[in-house]
Design a protein around this motif. Sequence first.
Motif, mmCIF file in Angstrom:
data_model
loop_
_atom_site.group_PDB
_atom_site.id
_atom_site.type_symbol
_atom_site.label_atom_id
_atom_site.label_comp_id
_atom_site.label_asym_id
_atom_site.label_seq_id
_atom_site.Cartn_x
_atom_site.Cartn_y
_atom_site.Cartn_z
ATOM 1 N N THR A 19 -0.025 -10.731 15.212
ATOM 2 C CA THR A 19 1.122 -10.324 14.162
ATOM 3 C C THR A 19 2.295 -10.065 14.849
ATOM 4 O OG1 THR A 19 0.191 -8.106 14.616
ATOM 5 C CG2 THR A 19 -0.709 -9.267 12.863
ATOM 6 N N ARG A 20 2.625 -10.539 16.078
ATOM 7 C CA ARG A 20 3.702 -10.458 17.040
ATOM 8 C C ARG A 20 4.159 -9.124 16.952
ATOM 9 N NH1 ARG A 20 4.726 -15.104 13.057
ATOM 10 N NH2 ARG A 20 4.677 -16.930 14.518
ATOM 11 N N GLU A 21 3.213 -8.176 17.457
ATOM 12 C CA GLU A 21 3.617 -6.692 17.599
ATOM 13 C C GLU A 21 3.000 -6.358 19.042
ATOM 14 O OE1 GLU A 21 3.350 -3.789 14.821
ATOM 15 O OE2 GLU A 21 3.457 -5.286 13.168
ATOM 16 N N ASN A 22 2.968 -7.465 20.060
ATOM 17 C CA ASN A 22 2.514 -7.357 21.301
ATOM 18 C C ASN A 22 3.395 -7.919 22.285
ATOM 19 O OD1 ASN A 22 0.969 -8.103 23.828
ATOM 20 N ND2 ASN A 22 -0.757 -7.416 22.825
ATOM 21 N N GLU A 23 3.749 -7.349 23.353
ATOM 22 C CA GLU A 23 4.720 -7.906 24.162
ATOM 23 C C GLU A 23 4.274 -9.316 24.810
ATOM 24 O OE1 GLU A 23 2.397 -4.763 26.933
ATOM 25 O OE2 GLU A 23 2.747 -5.196 24.820
ATOM 26 N N TYR A 24 3.127 -9.478 24.544
ATOM 27 C CA TYR A 24 2.714 -10.910 24.971
ATOM 28 C C TYR A 24 2.838 -12.135 23.932
ATOM 29 C CZ TYR A 24 0.809 -8.032 28.694
ATOM 30 O OH TYR A 24 0.611 -7.241 29.491
ATOM 31 N N THR A 51 -6.582 5.596 -10.082
ATOM 32 C CA THR A 51 -5.275 6.013 -9.872
ATOM 33 C C THR A 51 -4.188 5.014 -9.638
ATOM 34 O OG1 THR A 51 -6.403 7.903 -8.627
ATOM 35 C CG2 THR A 51 -3.990 7.590 -8.071
ATOM 36 N N PRO A 52 -2.916 5.241 -10.169
ATOM 37 C CA PRO A 52 -1.585 4.150 -10.008
ATOM 38 C C PRO A 52 -1.498 4.096 -8.586
ATOM 39 C CG PRO A 52 -1.413 5.509 -11.876
ATOM 40 C CD PRO A 52 -2.603 5.934 -11.273
ATOM 41 N N LEU A 53 -1.328 2.970 -7.855
ATOM 42 C CA LEU A 53 -1.224 2.848 -6.486
ATOM 43 C C LEU A 53 -0.181 1.760 -6.202
ATOM 44 C CD1 LEU A 53 -5.128 2.891 -5.564
ATOM 45 C CD2 LEU A 53 -3.461 4.755 -5.107
ATOM 46 N N LEU A 54 0.636 2.194 -5.536
ATOM 47 C CA LEU A 54 1.851 1.062 -4.886
ATOM 48 C C LEU A 54 1.763 1.062 -3.556
ATOM 49 C CD1 LEU A 54 4.149 -0.977 -5.505
ATOM 50 C CD2 LEU A 54 5.822 1.290 -5.087
ATOM 51 N N VAL A 55 1.368 -0.388 -3.132
ATOM 52 C CA VAL A 55 1.442 -0.567 -1.522
ATOM 53 C C VAL A 55 2.299 -1.426 -1.339
ATOM 54 C CG1 VAL A 55 0.098 -1.234 0.343
ATOM 55 C CG2 VAL A 55 -1.119 -0.135 -1.259
ATOM 56 N N ILE A 56 3.313 -1.199 -0.178
ATOM 57 C CA ILE A 56 4.208 -2.115 0.056
ATOM 58 C C ILE A 56 4.111 -2.331 1.675
ATOM 59 C CG2 ILE A 56 6.665 -2.634 0.215
ATOM 60 C CD1 ILE A 56 7.397 -0.913 -2.283
ATOM 61 N N THR A 57 3.978 -3.488 2.099
ATOM 62 C CA THR A 57 3.901 -3.838 3.778
ATOM 63 C C THR A 57 4.603 -5.209 3.974
ATOM 64 O OG1 THR A 57 2.023 -5.253 2.780
ATOM 65 C CG2 THR A 57 1.478 -3.329 3.492
ATOM 66 N N ALA A 58 5.097 -4.883 5.397
ATOM 67 C CA ALA A 58 5.736 -5.954 6.116
ATOM 68 C C ALA A 58 4.966 -7.142 6.280
ATOM 69 C CB ALA A 58 6.400 -5.623 7.230
ATOM 70 N N GLU A 59 5.393 -7.990 5.382
ATOM 71 C CA GLU A 59 4.459 -9.435 5.340
ATOM 72 C C GLU A 59 4.147 -10.024 6.715
ATOM 73 O OE1 GLU A 59 4.306 -13.271 2.773
ATOM 74 O OE2 GLU A 59 6.210 -12.943 3.674
ATOM 75 N N GLY A 60 2.763 -10.217 7.008
ATOM 76 C CA GLY A 60 2.532 -10.651 8.289
ATOM 77 C C GLY A 60 2.548 -9.885 9.458
ATOM 78 N N LYS A 61 2.843 -8.714 9.146
ATOM 79 C CA LYS A 61 2.732 -7.794 10.341
ATOM 80 C C LYS A 61 1.249 -7.188 10.589
ATOM 81 C CE LYS A 61 6.921 -8.448 11.906
ATOM 82 N NZ LYS A 61 7.267 -8.921 13.135
ATOM 83 N N PHE A 108 -4.038 -5.837 8.490
ATOM 84 C CA PHE A 108 -5.149 -4.808 8.665
ATOM 85 C C PHE A 108 -5.394 -4.504 7.143
ATOM 86 C CE2 PHE A 108 -7.472 -1.290 9.846
ATOM 87 C CZ PHE A 108 -8.107 -1.696 11.008
ATOM 88 N N PHE A 109 -4.575 -4.254 6.383
ATOM 89 C CA PHE A 109 -4.806 -3.747 5.064
ATOM 90 C C PHE A 109 -5.579 -4.505 4.121
ATOM 91 C CE2 PHE A 109 -3.367 -3.728 0.515
ATOM 92 C CZ PHE A 109 -4.047 -2.596 -0.053
ATOM 93 N N ALA A 110 -5.145 -6.007 4.296
ATOM 94 C CA ALA A 110 -6.064 -7.002 3.587
ATOM 95 C C ALA A 110 -7.365 -6.999 3.879
ATOM 96 C CB ALA A 110 -5.240 -8.233 3.972
ATOM 97 N N ARG A 111 -7.730 -7.093 5.351
ATOM 98 C CA ARG A 111 -9.031 -6.788 5.580
ATOM 99 C C ARG A 111 -9.679 -5.766 5.337
ATOM 100 N NH1 ARG A 111 -11.852 -7.188 11.545
ATOM 101 N NH2 ARG A 111 -14.039 -6.683 10.840
ATOM 102 N N ILE A 112 -9.146 -4.510 5.353
ATOM 103 C CA ILE A 112 -9.615 -3.319 4.877
ATOM 104 C C ILE A 112 -10.111 -3.353 3.245
ATOM 105 C CG2 ILE A 112 -9.210 -0.670 4.404
ATOM 106 C CD1 ILE A 112 -10.040 -1.342 7.117
ATOM 107 N N HIS A 113 -9.124 -3.889 2.559
ATOM 108 C CA HIS A 113 -9.246 -3.815 1.024
ATOM 109 C C HIS A 113 -10.309 -4.857 0.657
ATOM 110 C CE1 HIS A 113 -8.124 -3.371 -2.991
ATOM 111 N NE2 HIS A 113 -8.074 -4.756 -3.321
#
Length: 328
Positions: free
Chosen positions: A191-196, A240-250, A255-260
Amino acid sequence: MRELIQLDARGHRLWGTYHPPPSATRRPVGVLFFNAGHVPRSGHGDLSALAADRLAAQGFPCFRVDLPGLGDSDGPLPDTTAELYQFVCQGGFVDVAGAARAELLRRYALEGMVVGGLCGAATTALYLADREPERTLGVFMFEPEFYVSEQEAHAAGGELATRPEGARRQGALGRVTSKLFSYWGWMRMLTRENEYARLFRFVPFPRQKVLDWLMDWGSLPAVANVPLVRAWQRAVERGTPLLVITAEGKLRDVFFARIHRAALPDLRYPNLRHLRLPGTNHIFTTGGAITTCVEQFATWAAERFPKDDPVSVLPLGSTQRAEERAAG
């Protein structure tokens, strides 16, 4: 106009900001923002402040409250940021957050509250919604974290944590391999959030294929925050009305996609709207994402709580998908 307010909640004196709506358009539904991690109540890039201004202009009384030890509010804090994050992951702020909400409902004669915010604020809000659903009219979650703290994630996802000989490995090579060849290390790199991750920037690499292989969509990973996932299940199934906003591909988006998908049947939920913002980071400070986030939040709130009947919950309709891509 903004007003400085004080709240007494569970023995804590909390400071907050009230964004009063125009009296002619005032709705009986409030919006409450909590702290994103250890950040003051204005939020990264003033996200919370800007969103509260916008929603107040639409008639929603809005509040930003600093929880104990954060921003302007006094209170005890752990010695390290990691301990604070673990405290948030375990729902440590829920009691005082609930007391603050109850006081705001009473003081401003509101019929209910929509709660949430970025990162840790989303965690606290979801726990609160699960504990007191009758007082929660909706939850907004920007970049929610459904995993345990970073340190616990490394321990649960790293091969070195389970091999005695690995624990003895020292130096740069040990640090690199512990990050690369663990579930958590791969997740952060892909997800490009690692120094490597930069090593693969200009090298052909089947990033999506590896990510799909890494994702066991049918089960929760070891790093999942299981109590929070259970709270998510109940909130979705409760309607319950739910709004989820995420940074695409991060990281948090993937992780949210997998959890859901692992936690709930593969069905559409009209009470859930998931928007993915392209070209931005975890705190939405790139790619114009703060502006987009505020606009999408304002649109969602107006749809879910219309002026003529603000407390009722409207179905999103068959044309709305549980997962949408926000326009850039």
